[in-house]
Design a protein around this motif. Structure first.
Motif: not given
Length: 259
Positions: A2, A51-55, A116-117, A48
């Motif tokens: 990540r 942390n679902s918001t991190d790339p 979805d990403d 995910k």
């Protein structure tokens, strides 16, 4: 796997090796690409959950198709065979391995079609297989290219940049690996560093630059026998590369990283 915050130089927060696979599926003496790609999906899902918001960023090196190709194995079913006079046992084994990779890549792409990403998958090779010179000479027999061009043909590998959202389809005729990351940044339509902008302009003049040859905009190949004989543009590139890779304490980081 990540990415850390963009304000920092690029690091990897995790490094996975064969010890991180539990009872992996093997082909010959190596972990299969299917097993490897399944691990990519697993790492994405874990990221995910954390942390679902991190790339999510992962650089993956496979090993299934590593040479040599001299032996048969009980756990390797050879499905592909060249049927004309160019047939070669080692080449047949290699092509059968590539077919397994094709199937595994299809499964990986199918999975990321469903997420979805916004997702980019880049796949490229680092070299062609080590097969007998007699095989390469046979399939290149009658080629009208120069010896330098024929030698470089042995180093060409395909690549793909795939997204799970609509992008303009294109075929890239010639590109060397040093430009590939810049190409991905361009496809992703994200902000580029000054260094990447520089590479984008250099690519227009020299679409291929390797340790042994360079190609100009007219597709003329020139062997690099002496660094002192390089065009001035490539001498400048050589110096910039040096500061990028080896003189980090003396360089201006704003050229290579975004704030």
């Amino acid at each position: 796997t990540r990415a850390l915050p963009a304000s920092l130089p690029v690091y990897f927060s995790k490094f996975l090796t064969i010890e991180d696979f539990k009872n992996p599926q093997m082909c010959r003496n190596y972990i299969t690409d299917q097993e490897d790609f399944d691990q990519i999906i697993s790492e994405y899902q874990k990221a995910k959950q954390e942390n679902s918001t991190d790339p999510f960023y992962l650089f993956n090196v496979t090993i299934q198709n590593h040479g040599g190709y001299e032996k048969d194995f009980d756990n390797f079913k050879q499905e592909i065979k060249i049927t004309d006079a160019n047939s070669n046992d080692r080449a047949n084994r290699y092509l059968s391995l590539i077919k397994k990779t094709d199937d595994a890549l299809k499964n990986l792409i199918t999975y990321f079609k469903s997420v979805d990403d916004p997702t980019i998958v880049v796949m490229f090779g680092d070299h062609q297989p080590k097969l007998p010179d007699s095989f390469y000479n046979k399939i290149m027999d009658g080629n009208k290219e120069t010896a330098l061009q024929q030698e470089q043909d042995k180093h060409k590998v395909p690549f793909i940049i795939w997204t799970n959202y609509d992008i303009k389809e294109q075929t890239v005729d010639q590109i060397s690996p040093n430009y590939l990351a810049t190409k991905v940044i361009d496809v992703a339509k994200v902000k580029e560093t000054p260094y990447q902008a520089y590479l984008k302009e250099l690519y227009k003049k020299y679409p291929v630059v390797t340790g042994s040859v360079y190609m100009d905009a007219d597709k003329q190949l020139t062997a690099i026998d002496d660094l002192e004989n390089l065009p001035q543009d490539l001498k400048n590139y050589q110096m910039i590369q040096y500061y990028h890779m080896f003189a980090k304490d003396k360089r201006n980081d704003s050229l290579f990283y975004l704030k």
